[in-house]
Design a protein around this motif. Structure first.
Motif, PDB file in Angstrom:
ATOM      1  N   ARG A   1      37.853  36.303  38.681  1.00 21.95           N
ATOM      2  CA  ARG A   1      38.440  35.423  37.661  1.00 21.95           C
ATOM      3  C   ARG A   1      39.306  36.214  36.677  1.00 21.95           C
ATOM      4  NH1 ARG A   1      36.947  30.458  35.306  1.00 21.95           N
ATOM      5  NH2 ARG A   1      38.587  29.966  33.836  1.00 21.95           N
ATOM      6  N   SER A   2      38.762  37.308  36.127  1.00 19.70           N
ATOM      7  CA  SER A   2      39.456  38.006  35.043  1.00 19.70           C
ATOM      8  C   SER A   2      40.523  38.986  35.519  1.00 19.70           C
ATOM      9  CB  SER A   2      38.450  38.734  34.146  1.00 19.70           C
ATOM     10  OG  SER A   2      37.782  39.725  34.889  1.00 19.70           O
ATOM     11  N   LYS A   3      40.331  39.569  36.702  1.00 17.15           N
ATOM     12  CA  LYS A   3      41.315  40.571  37.169  1.00 17.15           C
ATOM     13  C   LYS A   3      42.282  39.995  38.202  1.00 17.15           C
ATOM     14  CE  LYS A   3      39.193  44.858  35.916  1.00 17.15           C
ATOM     15  NZ  LYS A   3      37.940  44.503  35.319  1.00 17.15           N
ATOM     16  N   ASN A   4      41.781  39.092  39.050  1.00 18.04           N
ATOM     17  CA  ASN A   4      42.642  38.498  40.090  1.00 18.04           C
ATOM     18  C   ASN A   4      43.201  37.142  39.677  1.00 18.04           C
ATOM     19  OD1 ASN A   4      41.456  40.693  41.276  1.00 18.04           O
ATOM     20  ND2 ASN A   4      40.863  39.666  43.155  1.00 18.04           N
ATOM     21  N   TYR A   5      42.770  36.659  38.499  1.00 19.00           N
ATOM     22  CA  TYR A   5      43.245  35.392  37.931  1.00 19.00           C
ATOM     23  C   TYR A   5      43.069  34.214  38.896  1.00 19.00           C
ATOM     24  CZ  TYR A   5      45.257  38.732  34.699  1.00 19.00           C
ATOM     25  OH  TYR A   5      45.421  39.765  33.814  1.00 19.00           O
ATOM     26  N   MET A   6      41.962  34.230  39.649  1.00 15.77           N
ATOM     27  CA  MET A   6      41.698  33.128  40.574  1.00 15.77           C
ATOM     28  C   MET A   6      41.021  31.980  39.834  1.00 15.77           C
ATOM     29  SD  MET A   6      40.356  35.381  43.833  1.00 15.77           S
ATOM     30  CE  MET A   6      40.052  34.029  44.963  1.00 15.77           C
ATOM     31  N   THR A   7      41.243  30.771  40.313  1.00 12.09           N
ATOM     32  CA  THR A   7      40.586  29.598  39.719  1.00 12.09           C
ATOM     33  C   THR A   7      39.156  29.523  40.273  1.00 12.09           C
ATOM     34  OG1 THR A   7      41.239  28.125  41.525  1.00 12.09           O
ATOM     35  CG2 THR A   7      42.781  28.330  39.674  1.00 12.09           C
ATOM     36  N   ASN A   8      38.336  28.691  39.625  1.00 14.66           N
ATOM     37  CA  ASN A   8      36.962  28.482  40.104  1.00 14.66           C
ATOM     38  C   ASN A   8      36.959  27.982  41.546  1.00 14.66           C
ATOM     39  OD1 ASN A   8      36.243  29.204  37.550  1.00 14.66           O
ATOM     40  ND2 ASN A   8      35.164  27.316  37.046  1.00 14.66           N
ATOM     41  N   LYS A   9      37.912  27.094  41.835  1.00 14.92           N
ATOM     42  CA  LYS A   9      37.997  26.506  43.182  1.00 14.92           C
ATOM     43  C   LYS A   9      38.321  27.585  44.219  1.00 14.92           C
ATOM     44  CE  LYS A   9      39.925  22.589  45.643  1.00 14.92           C
ATOM     45  NZ  LYS A   9      40.935  21.544  45.718  1.00 14.92           N
ATOM     46  N   GLN A  10      39.290  28.450  43.891  1.00 11.47           N
ATOM     47  CA  GLN A  10      39.678  29.531  44.807  1.00 11.47           C
ATOM     48  C   GLN A  10      38.512  30.501  45.053  1.00 11.47           C
ATOM     49  OE1 GLN A  10      43.021  30.869  42.470  1.00 11.47           O
ATOM     50  NE2 GLN A  10      44.519  29.976  43.894  1.00 11.47           N
ATOM     51  N   ILE A  11      37.809  30.822  43.967  1.00 12.45           N
ATOM     52  CA  ILE A  11      36.660  31.740  44.083  1.00 12.45           C
ATOM     53  C   ILE A  11      35.580  31.115  44.963  1.00 12.45           C
ATOM     54  CG2 ILE A  11      34.802  32.937  42.821  1.00 12.45           C
ATOM     55  CD1 ILE A  11      36.785  33.012  40.387  1.00 12.45           C
ATOM     56  N   ALA A  12      35.300  29.829  44.715  1.00 14.25           N
ATOM     57  CA  ALA A  12      34.274  29.113  45.487  1.00 14.25           C
ATOM     58  C   ALA A  12      34.616  29.126  46.972  1.00 14.25           C
ATOM     59  CB  ALA A  12      34.144  27.673  44.978  1.00 14.25           C
ATOM     60  N   GLU A  13      35.897  28.871  47.284  1.00 10.10           N
ATOM     61  CA  GLU A  13      36.335  28.860  48.691  1.00 10.10           C
ATOM     62  C   GLU A  13      36.217  30.265  49.306  1.00 10.10           C
ATOM     63  OE1 GLU A  13      39.448  25.119  48.218  1.00 10.10           O
ATOM     64  OE2 GLU A  13      40.266  27.154  48.484  1.00 10.10           O
ATOM     65  N   GLN A  14      36.643  31.269  48.562  1.00 15.63           N
ATOM     66  CA  GLN A  14      36.610  32.640  49.082  1.00 15.63           C
ATOM     67  C   GLN A  14      35.179  33.107  49.357  1.00 15.63           C
ATOM     68  OE1 GLN A  14      39.284  35.584  47.435  1.00 15.63           O
ATOM     69  NE2 GLN A  14      37.754  37.185  47.640  1.00 15.63           N
ATOM     70  N   LEU A  15      34.250  32.760  48.443  1.00 12.82           N
ATOM     71  CA  LEU A  15      32.871  33.239  48.579  1.00 12.82           C
ATOM     72  C   LEU A  15      31.957  32.271  49.331  1.00 12.82           C
ATOM     73  CD1 LEU A  15      32.357  34.760  45.003  1.00 12.82           C
ATOM     74  CD2 LEU A  15      33.064  35.935  47.073  1.00 12.82           C
ATOM     75  N   GLY A  16      32.485  31.077  49.630  1.00  6.34           N
ATOM     76  CA  GLY A  16      31.692  30.088  50.355  1.00  6.34           C
ATOM     77  C   GLY A  16      30.536  29.543  49.539  1.00  6.34           C
ATOM     78  N   ILE A  17      30.774  29.333  48.232  1.00  5.45           N
ATOM     79  CA  ILE A  17      29.730  28.774  47.360  1.00  5.45           C
ATOM     80  C   ILE A  17      30.289  27.566  46.608  1.00  5.45           C
ATOM     81  CG2 ILE A  17      28.457  30.941  47.064  1.00  5.45           C
ATOM     82  CD1 ILE A  17      29.938  31.403  44.436  1.00  5.45           C
ATOM     83  N   ALA A  18      29.407  26.836  45.932  1.00  2.42           N
ATOM     84  CA  ALA A  18      29.823  25.644  45.199  1.00  2.42           C
ATOM     85  C   ALA A  18      30.636  26.021  43.962  1.00  2.42           C
ATOM     86  CB  ALA A  18      28.597  24.838  44.787  1.00  2.42           C
ATOM     87  N   GLU A  19      31.596  25.184  43.641  1.00  2.00           N
ATOM     88  CA  GLU A  19      32.436  25.405  42.457  1.00  2.00           C
ATOM     89  C   GLU A  19      31.583  25.424  41.183  1.00  2.00           C
ATOM     90  OE1 GLU A  19      36.529  23.500  40.736  1.00  2.00           O
ATOM     91  OE2 GLU A  19      36.025  23.027  42.820  1.00  2.00           O
ATOM     92  N   ALA A  20      30.544  24.586  41.172  1.00  2.83           N
ATOM     93  CA  ALA A  20      29.641  24.526  40.002  1.00  2.83           C
ATOM     94  C   ALA A  20      28.924  25.863  39.806  1.00  2.83           C
ATOM     95  CB  ALA A  20      28.616  23.408  40.189  1.00  2.83           C
TER      96      ALA A  20
END
Length: 194
Positions: free
Chosen positions: A145-164
């Protein structure tokens, strides 16, 4: 038949907590939440701050339960943790009061502690150190989030976890930084990031 956790000693509860037993954590919480809260409230004089301190102490205990290595009793450890956080609040309130009540410029600050807190390089180093101490998953999410400026949705998709889950971890990470660094340093870090 349920195990009577309220009859267990602190030592036994700590052992069970270390092995991931949520019921042991619940019992520790029920046993110490009120006395710790009253202790923090007595020191701080603010219900809200006292509640925040207690929540932070228990959140830390839960996040680090597998690595807890008590050098003292569980109660001694918890009271020390609360006292440490109370001192941090006092320390940073004084820093903030100094800015609020005095017409200091950054170069006029006499307090060595305040002076070193202000230097951008040191702030970044302090923040990096605290990020490194975060639990691995929290650290990974916060870094994306802080270094790659990814959104919660992008992070969730990349890591295969829920956005919540991502949102919760980000919140916890930011709270971790606020608690560890104090609100003054945390704000300066956020400002300097932009």
């Amino acid at each position: 038949m349920q195990h009577p956790y309220d009859r267990l000693s602190d030592l036994e509860l700590t052992k069970r907590l270390r092995s991931g037993d949520d019921d042991a954590f619940r019992e520790i919480y029920q046993r110490y939440d009120k006395p710790l809260y009253l202790y923090a409230y007595h020191k701080l004089g603010s219900k809200e701050e006292a509640r925040d301190v207690i929540q932070d102490v228990f959140a830390w205990l839960l996040d680090h339960r597998e690595n807890i290595d008590l050098k003292t009793t569980l109660s001694g450890y918890l009271y020390q943790s609360v006292l440490h956080k109370v001192f941090n609040i006092f320390k940073h309130q004084k820093v903030l009061e100094k800015y609020a009540n005095e017409e200091y410029t950054y170069t006029d600050i006499e307090s060595k502690e305040t002076d070193y807190l202000i230097r951008e390089k040191d702030i970044i180093a302090m923040v990096e150190k605290e990020i490194a101490l975060m639990p691995p998953r929290m650290r990974e999410i916060y870094t994306l989030r802080s270094k790659n400026y990814m959104t919660n949705k992008q992070i969730a998709e990349q890591l295969g976890i829920a956005e919540a889950t991502v949102a919760t971890q980000i919140k916890r990470a930011m709270k971790h930084l606020r608690v560890k660094l104090g609100i003054a340093v945390y704000l300066l870090y956020i400002i300097n990031q932009r």
